[in-house]
Motif scaffolding. Structure first.
Motif, PDB file in Angstrom:
ATOM      1  N   PRO A  35     -13.376  70.561  -1.697  1.00  0.00           N
ATOM      2  CA  PRO A  35     -14.042  69.654  -0.751  1.00  0.00           C
ATOM      3  C   PRO A  35     -14.552  68.398  -1.463  1.00  0.00           C
ATOM      4  CG  PRO A  35     -15.484  71.469  -1.316  1.00  0.00           C
ATOM      5  CD  PRO A  35     -14.166  71.773  -1.953  1.00  0.00           C
ATOM      6  N   SER A  36     -14.754  67.335  -0.677  1.00  0.00           N
ATOM      7  CA  SER A  36     -15.122  66.051  -1.255  1.00  0.00           C
ATOM      8  C   SER A  36     -16.620  66.013  -1.552  1.00  0.00           C
ATOM      9  CB  SER A  36     -14.742  64.919  -0.292  1.00  0.00           C
ATOM     10  OG  SER A  36     -15.055  63.664  -0.849  1.00  0.00           O
ATOM     11  N   THR A  37     -16.948  66.200  -2.821  1.00  0.00           N
ATOM     12  CA  THR A  37     -18.330  66.091  -3.278  1.00  0.00           C
ATOM     13  C   THR A  37     -18.374  65.039  -4.374  1.00  0.00           C
ATOM     14  OG1 THR A  37     -18.057  67.786  -4.980  1.00  0.00           O
ATOM     15  CG2 THR A  37     -18.727  68.531  -2.769  1.00  0.00           C
ATOM     16  N   ILE A  68     -11.732  65.269   6.766  1.00  0.00           N
ATOM     17  CA  ILE A  68     -11.787  66.645   6.278  1.00  0.00           C
ATOM     18  C   ILE A  68     -10.430  67.301   6.511  1.00  0.00           C
ATOM     19  CG2 ILE A  68     -12.892  68.896   6.507  1.00  0.00           C
ATOM     20  CD1 ILE A  68     -15.394  67.460   7.459  1.00  0.00           C
ATOM     21  N   ARG A  69      -9.784  67.735   5.450  1.00  0.00           N
ATOM     22  CA  ARG A  69      -8.465  68.361   5.538  1.00  0.00           C
ATOM     23  C   ARG A  69      -8.532  69.789   5.019  1.00  0.00           C
ATOM     24  NH1 ARG A  69      -4.304  65.023   7.957  1.00  0.00           N
ATOM     25  NH2 ARG A  69      -5.269  62.954   8.007  1.00  0.00           N
ATOM     26  N   THR A  70      -7.651  70.618   5.528  1.00  0.00           N
ATOM     27  CA  THR A  70      -7.560  72.000   5.078  1.00  0.00           C
ATOM     28  C   THR A  70      -6.406  72.165   4.109  1.00  0.00           C
ATOM     29  OG1 THR A  70      -8.491  72.858   7.145  1.00  0.00           O
ATOM     30  CG2 THR A  70      -7.193  74.390   5.812  1.00  0.00           C
ATOM     31  N   TRP A  71      -6.715  72.768   2.947  1.00  0.00           N
ATOM     32  CA  TRP A  71      -5.671  73.025   1.944  1.00  0.00           C
ATOM     33  C   TRP A  71      -5.781  74.489   1.528  1.00  0.00           C
ATOM     34  CZ3 TRP A  71      -2.634  68.989   2.070  1.00  0.00           C
ATOM     35  CH2 TRP A  71      -3.159  67.718   2.274  1.00  0.00           C
ATOM     36  N   GLU A  72      -5.028  75.345   2.192  1.00  0.00           N
ATOM     37  CA  GLU A  72      -5.105  76.778   1.913  1.00  0.00           C
ATOM     38  C   GLU A  72      -3.710  77.348   1.694  1.00  0.00           C
ATOM     39  OE1 GLU A  72      -7.114  78.429   5.257  1.00  0.00           O
ATOM     40  OE2 GLU A  72      -9.109  77.762   4.594  1.00  0.00           O
ATOM     41  N   THR A  80      -0.535  77.566   4.393  1.00  0.00           N
ATOM     42  CA  THR A  80      -0.810  78.032   5.746  1.00  0.00           C
ATOM     43  C   THR A  80      -0.284  77.000   6.749  1.00  0.00           C
ATOM     44  OG1 THR A  80      -2.979  76.953   5.784  1.00  0.00           O
ATOM     45  CG2 THR A  80      -2.874  79.225   4.964  1.00  0.00           C
ATOM     46  N   ILE A  81      -0.280  77.360   8.037  1.00  0.00           N
ATOM     47  CA  ILE A  81       0.268  76.469   9.060  1.00  0.00           C
ATOM     48  C   ILE A  81      -0.452  75.131   9.085  1.00  0.00           C
ATOM     49  CG2 ILE A  81       0.582  76.158  11.544  1.00  0.00           C
ATOM     50  CD1 ILE A  81       1.043  79.161  11.770  1.00  0.00           C
ATOM     51  N   GLU A  82      -1.781  75.153   9.038  1.00  0.00           N
ATOM     52  CA  GLU A  82      -2.545  73.902   9.061  1.00  0.00           C
ATOM     53  C   GLU A  82      -2.308  73.080   7.804  1.00  0.00           C
ATOM     54  OE1 GLU A  82      -7.141  72.361   9.889  1.00  0.00           O
ATOM     55  OE2 GLU A  82      -6.658  74.506   9.894  1.00  0.00           O
ATOM     56  N   VAL A 113       4.921  69.309  -2.518  1.00  0.00           N
ATOM     57  CA  VAL A 113       4.772  68.839  -1.140  1.00  0.00           C
ATOM     58  C   VAL A 113       6.001  69.159  -0.301  1.00  0.00           C
ATOM     59  CG1 VAL A 113       4.465  66.790   0.318  1.00  0.00           C
ATOM     60  CG2 VAL A 113       3.155  67.029  -1.800  1.00  0.00           C
ATOM     61  N   LEU A 114       7.197  68.941  -0.840  1.00  0.00           N
ATOM     62  CA  LEU A 114       8.418  69.152  -0.071  1.00  0.00           C
ATOM     63  C   LEU A 114       8.587  70.608   0.328  1.00  0.00           C
ATOM     64  CD1 LEU A 114      11.059  68.084   1.132  1.00  0.00           C
ATOM     65  CD2 LEU A 114      12.134  68.436  -1.105  1.00  0.00           C
ATOM     66  N   HIS A 115       8.340  71.522  -0.616  1.00  0.00           N
ATOM     67  CA  HIS A 115       8.543  72.945  -0.345  1.00  0.00           C
ATOM     68  C   HIS A 115       7.267  73.661   0.079  1.00  0.00           C
ATOM     69  CE1 HIS A 115      12.003  71.847  -2.922  1.00  0.00           C
ATOM     70  NE2 HIS A 115      12.633  72.612  -2.074  1.00  0.00           N
ATOM     71  N   GLU A 116       6.156  72.890   0.166  1.00  0.00           N
ATOM     72  CA  GLU A 116       4.901  73.393   0.729  1.00  0.00           C
ATOM     73  C   GLU A 116       4.415  74.654   0.009  1.00  0.00           C
ATOM     74  OE1 GLU A 116       6.121  73.852   4.767  1.00  0.00           O
ATOM     75  OE2 GLU A 116       5.956  71.714   5.223  1.00  0.00           O
ATOM     76  N   THR A 117       4.487  74.613  -1.309  1.00  0.00           N
ATOM     77  CA  THR A 117       4.084  75.765  -2.113  1.00  0.00           C
ATOM     78  C   THR A 117       3.161  75.330  -3.245  1.00  0.00           C
ATOM     79  OG1 THR A 117       6.065  75.537  -3.503  1.00  0.00           O
ATOM     80  CG2 THR A 117       6.183  77.080  -1.642  1.00  0.00           C
ATOM     81  N   LEU A 118       2.346  76.279  -3.699  1.00  0.00           N
ATOM     82  CA  LEU A 118       1.428  76.052  -4.813  1.00  0.00           C
ATOM     83  C   LEU A 118       2.149  76.369  -6.114  1.00  0.00           C
ATOM     84  CD1 LEU A 118      -1.569  75.445  -5.558  1.00  0.00           C
ATOM     85  CD2 LEU A 118      -1.951  77.920  -5.439  1.00  0.00           C
TER      86      LEU A 118
END
Length: 305
Positions: A35-37, A68-72, A80-82, A113-118
């Motif tokens: 989160p942005s702190t 605010i963005r979700t990165w899970e 995740t979908i979001e 980013v392209l393959h949406e994986t960590l």
């Protein structure tokens, strides 16, 4: 999609941008504090400066701090979908760096980013945030090394030659070729995936042929008969790239698991090794020597049976 049935060898995934050909091969990277702190933004800005000042990547803007963005990601590293929806909005970015500082811990995540994986995640106490950044930059260096190997232009003046009697193979057929040098040098031979998704596989040196110092005029068969490299069932065109160096790469040891025949560069977060540098000076990038190397390229075609 090109695949290789390489016995005892596994290659991980990476992404390449087609518009980098003819330019310095680096990723387009977005860096986000989440989160942005105040602390996470400070660490984010430090990482951005380190990437930009050493030309390790082309840093691009992401979202305003007010959004605010979700990165899970799940246990396998899939978004995740979001999170997928957020990644799909980053149309001009190859990689995303997520930076957070919570509960006395600093965390860095590297996302395809392209393959949406960590791809990478590592955390250390905030007091060791500089060591954490150094560890991440070391991982990014290894990714850039492969990128440089994939995109360095081929040259007929290279000091290494690739000799093969065949230009086509059928599915399942063993692939072998010879290399020969015009000077005494360390030789590295890499299989570069055609589909630009698979991480290049180091064919030489390998577990059975770990001495890659080749003397002038000496011919080396790759791989030797103790190792199997077979063409995949899918029709494709493949590239073998060979280049020489005067000095052995000791800082970036090419290594694999015991059961592997071929090597790949393992990220520090996987091997458990940590860079102990505590200064602000980042470790030097190694892509420049590769970009300056004269590369020999051999392309062959795999035909279906």
């Amino acid at each position: 999609m090109k695949r290789f049935l390489v016995i005892f060898s596994v290659a991980s995934l990476s992404v390449f941008s087609a518009d980098r050909i003819g330019t310095t091969p680096v990723y387009k990277i977005a860096v986000e504090a989440y989160p942005s702190t105040e602390e996470s933004r400070a660490l984010r800005d430090f990482i951005k400066e380190q990437i930009q000042s050493t030309s390790r990547g082309q840093v691009t803007a992401t979202f305003p701090d007010s959004e605010i963005r979700t990165w899970e990601f799940d246990k396998r590293g899939d978004a995740t979908i979001e999170t997928k929806a957020n990644l799909q909005s980053l149309t001009q970015v190859d990689k995303l760096v997520l930076v957070s500082t919570e509960d006395g811990q600093a965390l860095i995540s590297f996302v395809d980013v392209l393959h949406e994986t960590l791809e990478y995640r590592n955390a250390l106490p905030e007091s060791l945030s500089k060591t954490l950044v150094s560890d991440f930059l070391s991982y990014l260096d290894k990714k850039n090394i492969y990128l440089a190997l994939s995109h360095t232009g081929a040259s007929s003046s290279s000091q290494v030659k690739i000799n093969s009697l065949k230009s086509t193979y059928v599915a399942g057929e063993p692939i072998r070729f010879e290399i020969e040098t015009t000077e005494d040098n360390y030789v590295y031979v890499v299989l570069v995936p055609e589909n630009q998704k698979g991480e290049p596989v180091l064919l030489f040196p390998n577990q059975m042929q770990n001495d890659n110092f080749v003397k002038k005029g000496e011919r080396v068969t790759i791989p030797d008969k103790r190792i199997s490299l077979k063409a995949s069932p899918s029709p494709s065109k493949d590239r073998i790239r060979a280049f020489v160096t005067r000095d052995e790469w000791k800082e970036y040891q090419l290594r694999g698991k015991k059961e592997d025949s071929f090597y790949r560069l393992l990220p520090p977060a996987v091997t458990g090794t940590k860079t102990l540098a505590r200064s602000l000076t980042p470790p030097p990038t190694l892509t420049s020597p590769i970009e300056e190397s004269l590369v020999t390229e051999w392309e062959y075609e795999i035909l279906s049976r």
